[in-house]
Design a protein around this motif. Structure first.
Motif, PDB file in Angstrom:
ATOM      1  N   LYS A 141      10.080   6.177 -40.550  1.00  0.00           N
ATOM      2  CA  LYS A 141       9.476   6.675 -41.546  1.00  0.00           C
ATOM      3  C   LYS A 141       8.139   5.816 -42.043  1.00  0.00           C
ATOM      4  CE  LYS A 141       8.006   9.813 -44.894  1.00  0.00           C
ATOM      5  NZ  LYS A 141       7.075  11.056 -44.356  1.00  0.00           N
ATOM      6  N   LEU A 142       6.946   6.455 -41.922  1.00  0.00           N
ATOM      7  CA  LEU A 142       5.795   5.590 -42.427  1.00  0.00           C
ATOM      8  C   LEU A 142       5.627   5.694 -43.991  1.00  0.00           C
ATOM      9  CD1 LEU A 142       3.288   4.331 -41.643  1.00  0.00           C
ATOM     10  CD2 LEU A 142       2.049   6.672 -41.800  1.00  0.00           C
ATOM     11  N   LEU A 143       5.735   4.509 -44.260  1.00  0.00           N
ATOM     12  CA  LEU A 143       5.373   4.249 -45.907  1.00  0.00           C
ATOM     13  C   LEU A 143       3.832   3.716 -46.174  1.00  0.00           C
ATOM     14  CD1 LEU A 143       8.905   2.497 -46.288  1.00  0.00           C
ATOM     15  CD2 LEU A 143       8.160   4.916 -46.898  1.00  0.00           C
ATOM     16  N   THR A 144       3.338   2.773 -45.514  1.00  0.00           N
ATOM     17  CA  THR A 144       1.945   2.301 -45.697  1.00  0.00           C
ATOM     18  C   THR A 144       1.318   1.952 -44.271  1.00  0.00           C
ATOM     19  OG1 THR A 144       2.558  -0.172 -45.645  1.00  0.00           O
ATOM     20  CG2 THR A 144       3.041   1.072 -47.630  1.00  0.00           C
ATOM     21  N   LEU A 145      -0.039   2.120 -44.396  1.00  0.00           N
ATOM     22  CA  LEU A 145      -0.791   1.613 -43.428  1.00  0.00           C
ATOM     23  C   LEU A 145      -1.848   0.820 -44.068  1.00  0.00           C
ATOM     24  CD1 LEU A 145      -1.080   4.630 -40.801  1.00  0.00           C
ATOM     25  CD2 LEU A 145      -0.213   2.420 -40.493  1.00  0.00           C
ATOM     26  N   TRP A 146      -2.273  -0.272 -43.549  1.00  0.00           N
ATOM     27  CA  TRP A 146      -3.456  -1.300 -44.102  1.00  0.00           C
ATOM     28  C   TRP A 146      -3.818  -2.260 -43.435  1.00  0.00           C
ATOM     29  CZ3 TRP A 146      -1.560  -6.020 -44.727  1.00  0.00           C
ATOM     30  CH2 TRP A 146      -0.387  -6.407 -44.788  1.00  0.00           C
ATOM     31  N   PRO A 147      -5.018  -2.710 -43.530  1.00  0.00           N
ATOM     32  CA  PRO A 147      -5.602  -3.610 -42.730  1.00  0.00           C
ATOM     33  C   PRO A 147      -5.305  -5.012 -43.337  1.00  0.00           C
ATOM     34  CG  PRO A 147      -7.321  -2.916 -43.847  1.00  0.00           C
ATOM     35  CD  PRO A 147      -6.135  -2.166 -44.333  1.00  0.00           C
ATOM     36  N   PHE A 148      -5.053  -6.113 -42.335  1.00  0.00           N
ATOM     37  CA  PHE A 148      -5.047  -7.440 -42.780  1.00  0.00           C
ATOM     38  C   PHE A 148      -6.593  -7.966 -43.034  1.00  0.00           C
ATOM     39  CE2 PHE A 148      -2.079 -11.060 -43.371  1.00  0.00           C
ATOM     40  CZ  PHE A 148      -3.166 -12.065 -43.247  1.00  0.00           C
ATOM     41  N   GLY A 149      -7.677  -7.443 -42.462  1.00  0.00           N
ATOM     42  CA  GLY A 149      -8.868  -7.894 -42.442  1.00  0.00           C
ATOM     43  C   GLY A 149      -9.466  -7.546 -41.343  1.00  0.00           C
ATOM     44  N   PRO A 150     -10.842  -7.852 -41.619  1.00  0.00           N
ATOM     45  CA  PRO A 150     -11.798  -7.843 -40.300  1.00  0.00           C
ATOM     46  C   PRO A 150     -11.249  -8.973 -39.415  1.00  0.00           C
ATOM     47  CG  PRO A 150     -13.131  -8.507 -42.123  1.00  0.00           C
ATOM     48  CD  PRO A 150     -11.701  -8.045 -42.627  1.00  0.00           C
ATOM     49  N   GLN A 151     -11.117  -8.599 -38.116  1.00  0.00           N
ATOM     50  CA  GLN A 151     -10.708  -9.833 -37.250  1.00  0.00           C
ATOM     51  C   GLN A 151     -12.061 -10.436 -36.523  1.00  0.00           C
ATOM     52  OE1 GLN A 151      -7.186 -10.460 -36.802  1.00  0.00           O
ATOM     53  NE2 GLN A 151      -7.389  -9.485 -38.802  1.00  0.00           N
ATOM     54  N   MET A 152     -12.509 -11.611 -36.852  1.00  0.00           N
ATOM     55  CA  MET A 152     -13.634 -12.062 -36.346  1.00  0.00           C
ATOM     56  C   MET A 152     -13.258 -13.476 -35.608  1.00  0.00           C
ATOM     57  SD  MET A 152     -15.611 -11.659 -39.809  1.00  0.00           S
ATOM     58  CE  MET A 152     -16.118  -9.910 -40.389  1.00  0.00           C
ATOM     59  N   MET A 153     -14.301 -14.137 -35.053  1.00  0.00           N
ATOM     60  CA  MET A 153     -13.904 -15.322 -34.129  1.00  0.00           C
ATOM     61  C   MET A 153     -14.633 -16.630 -34.854  1.00  0.00           C
ATOM     62  SD  MET A 153     -15.147 -13.757 -30.481  1.00  0.00           S
ATOM     63  CE  MET A 153     -16.533 -12.533 -31.068  1.00  0.00           C
ATOM     64  N   PHE A 154     -13.599 -17.616 -34.664  1.00  0.00           N
ATOM     65  CA  PHE A 154     -13.753 -19.054 -34.962  1.00  0.00           C
ATOM     66  C   PHE A 154     -14.085 -19.543 -33.587  1.00  0.00           C
ATOM     67  CE2 PHE A 154     -11.601 -17.475 -38.394  1.00  0.00           C
ATOM     68  CZ  PHE A 154     -11.763 -18.134 -39.806  1.00  0.00           C
ATOM     69  N   CYS A 155     -15.297 -20.334 -33.353  1.00  0.00           N
ATOM     70  CA  CYS A 155     -15.717 -20.614 -32.080  1.00  0.00           C
ATOM     71  C   CYS A 155     -16.089 -22.156 -32.149  1.00  0.00           C
ATOM     72  CB  CYS A 155     -16.662 -19.944 -31.547  1.00  0.00           C
ATOM     73  SG  CYS A 155     -16.312 -18.149 -31.047  1.00  0.00           S
ATOM     74  N   SER A 156     -16.412 -22.552 -30.791  1.00  0.00           N
ATOM     75  CA  SER A 156     -17.080 -24.007 -30.757  1.00  0.00           C
ATOM     76  C   SER A 156     -18.192 -23.804 -30.001  1.00  0.00           C
ATOM     77  CB  SER A 156     -16.007 -24.987 -30.331  1.00  0.00           C
ATOM     78  OG  SER A 156     -14.971 -25.430 -31.258  1.00  0.00           O
ATOM     79  N   GLY A 157     -19.474 -24.169 -30.227  1.00  0.00           N
ATOM     80  CA  GLY A 157     -20.604 -24.128 -29.402  1.00  0.00           C
ATOM     81  C   GLY A 157     -20.986 -22.800 -28.905  1.00  0.00           C
ATOM     82  N   VAL A 158     -20.964 -21.941 -30.075  1.00  0.00           N
ATOM     83  CA  VAL A 158     -21.480 -20.598 -30.075  1.00  0.00           C
ATOM     84  C   VAL A 158     -22.646 -20.173 -30.805  1.00  0.00           C
ATOM     85  CG1 VAL A 158     -20.755 -18.037 -30.188  1.00  0.00           C
ATOM     86  CG2 VAL A 158     -19.372 -19.642 -28.890  1.00  0.00           C
ATOM     87  N   ASP A 159     -23.800 -20.216 -30.567  1.00  0.00           N
ATOM     88  CA  ASP A 159     -24.961 -19.760 -31.158  1.00  0.00           C
ATOM     89  C   ASP A 159     -25.235 -18.160 -31.247  1.00  0.00           C
ATOM     90  OD1 ASP A 159     -25.412 -22.358 -31.918  1.00  0.00           O
ATOM     91  OD2 ASP A 159     -26.593 -22.728 -29.966  1.00  0.00           O
ATOM     92  N   GLY A 160     -24.675 -17.408 -30.464  1.00  0.00           N
ATOM     93  CA  GLY A 160     -24.907 -16.011 -30.319  1.00  0.00           C
ATOM     94  C   GLY A 160     -23.627 -15.447 -29.271  1.00  0.00           C
ATOM     95  N   VAL A 161     -23.552 -14.121 -29.455  1.00  0.00           N
ATOM     96  CA  VAL A 161     -22.687 -13.328 -28.800  1.00  0.00           C
ATOM     97  C   VAL A 161     -22.966 -13.671 -27.415  1.00  0.00           C
ATOM     98  CG1 VAL A 161     -21.680 -11.303 -28.243  1.00  0.00           C
ATOM     99  CG2 VAL A 161     -22.420 -11.567 -30.519  1.00  0.00           C
ATOM    100  N   GLU A 162     -24.274 -13.990 -26.822  1.00  0.00           N
ATOM    101  CA  GLU A 162     -24.230 -14.027 -25.512  1.00  0.00           C
ATOM    102  C   GLU A 162     -23.614 -15.191 -24.949  1.00  0.00           C
ATOM    103  OE1 GLU A 162     -27.755 -15.999 -27.982  1.00  0.00           O
ATOM    104  OE2 GLU A 162     -26.550 -13.902 -27.750  1.00  0.00           O
ATOM    105  N   ASP A 163     -23.472 -16.305 -25.793  1.00  0.00           N
ATOM    106  CA  ASP A 163     -22.720 -17.592 -25.639  1.00  0.00           C
ATOM    107  C   ASP A 163     -21.344 -17.589 -25.319  1.00  0.00           C
ATOM    108  OD1 ASP A 163     -25.122 -19.053 -25.609  1.00  0.00           O
ATOM    109  OD2 ASP A 163     -24.879 -19.468 -27.829  1.00  0.00           O
TER     110      ASP A 163
END
Length: 351
Positions: A141-163
């Motif tokens: 039985k479903l009791l709750t539905l909730w988000p942990f939070g926006p899933q975002m990226m922790f990166c190295s050497g990235v200045d833009g999504v193209e990288d």
């Protein structure tokens, strides 16, 4: 023979009292609860543990609460454990557990919702069908539905999504894998506990999680670029074994439904408020107050990036998920189109 009415009355009184006590004890329902991972302190210590401790104070419930890692339960096994009745209530990381039925990932497919408001609309649109499928397929039985939070990226050497091209990105759901592939990266599946060393040693160049989770795990120590692009929202839930639920009275069910909805609201509030502070802390803003402060670079995300994500979602994420889901549940994409699709403007057409 003269009857001793006082003794008879006392005996009857004791018998009635014992009977009432025995009946009350018989009506007490035991709930074996598995909560979230203990490292998620704001969710566990701030919400879950107090919530279930309060339920345990009820005369009609006896609640035993443990975190998932404290008893060695794997997140991916949750649906099977709740179906068998191994536990009565479980906190479920839906993206990980959905390997047993891809339909459930439909509540949080990567790239579909652009923000928390849209994710809320998705949850409300599919909630009834989600509960129905959960009961039929996993005796829960479903009791709750909730988000942990926006899933975002922790990166190295990235200045833009193209990288992101040719970068190795840690992901944890099938649809997230397809989304990062569409952005040019290579998905790597790692347990959360393995990510810090993987980032440190170059096994992964980026890793996806909520801002607060990455901050707590000290990922900014081994990355330098924070990419504020929500790939998904790590929707979680609390499910109860259906046999346990059906043993409850109508009144108990109504009261527990209201109580769990209040807990769900608290979890949504954490997703919105706590993660905003974590972002500020990750990039070293003065407004940082509740997390460790770092000095990561904030990668600029423009409107063209969101458009690119939408294109990848429509062309690569949704069709593959739809085929996988329809193979198990033939009505899957139709249900999704009528609920989530209507709420977000997407449609899955497999013809």
């Amino acid at each position: 023979m003269k009857l001793d009415w006082k003794r008879i009355a006392l005996a009857v009184g004791v018998t009635v009292s014992l009977g009432v006590a025995a009946q009350a004890q018989a009506q007490e329902t035991s709930l074996r609860v598995v909560g979230n991972f203990s490292g998620n302190k704001k969710h566990v210590d701030g919400v879950e543990r107090p919530f279930f401790n309060k339920l345990d104070e009820r005369d009609d419930l006896a609640v035993s609460y443990n975190t998932m890692d404290a008893i060695g339960v794997e997140a991916a096994d949750a649906l099977r454990l709740i179906r068998t009745g191994a536990f009565d209530v479980m906190s479920v990381q839906i993206g990980m557990a959905s390997r047993d039925d891809p339909f459930f990932e439909g509540v949080d497919l990567a790239g579909v919702a652009a923000n928390l408001d849209e994710q809320r609309e998705v949850v409300e649109a599919i909630r009834e069908k989600f509960d129905q499928r959960l009961q039929e397929r996993f005796n829960a039985k479903l009791l709750t539905l909730w988000p942990f939070g926006p899933q975002m990226m922790f990166c190295s050497g990235v200045d833009g999504v193209e990288d992101l091209a040719d970068k190795k990105v840690r992901v944890f759901t099938p649809s997230m894998s397809r989304l990062v592939e569409g952005l040019g990266a290579s998905p790597v599946t790692l347990q959360f506990s393995e990510v810090y060393l993987a980032l440190q040693r170059g096994v992964a160049d980026c890793a996806v999680t909520a801002p607060t989770a990455g901050n707590s795990a000290k990922w900014p120590e081994v990355t330098d670029s924070f990419v504020p692009l929500p790939l998904s929202f790590s929707v979680q839930g609390h499910f109860m074994n259906l046999d346990t639920w059906n043993r409850l009275s109508d009144t108990q069910q109504e009261e527990l439904t209201a109580a769990f909805r209040q807990m769900e609201k608290q979890m949504w509030d954490i997703a919105r408020n706590v993660n905003d502070d974590a972002i500020d802390c990750n990039i070293g803003r003065e407004s940082c107050s509740e997390h460790e402060s770092y000095d990561m670079q904030l990668v600029d995300i423009g409107e063209t990036t969101r458009e690119e994500v939408s294109d990848v979602t429509a062309e690569a994420v949704l069709p593959v998920w739809g085929e996988d889901c329809n193979a198990i549940y033939p009505e899957c994409t139709q249900v999704w189109n009528d609920t989530v699709g209507e709420a977000t403007g997407y449609a899955i057409d497999l013809q």
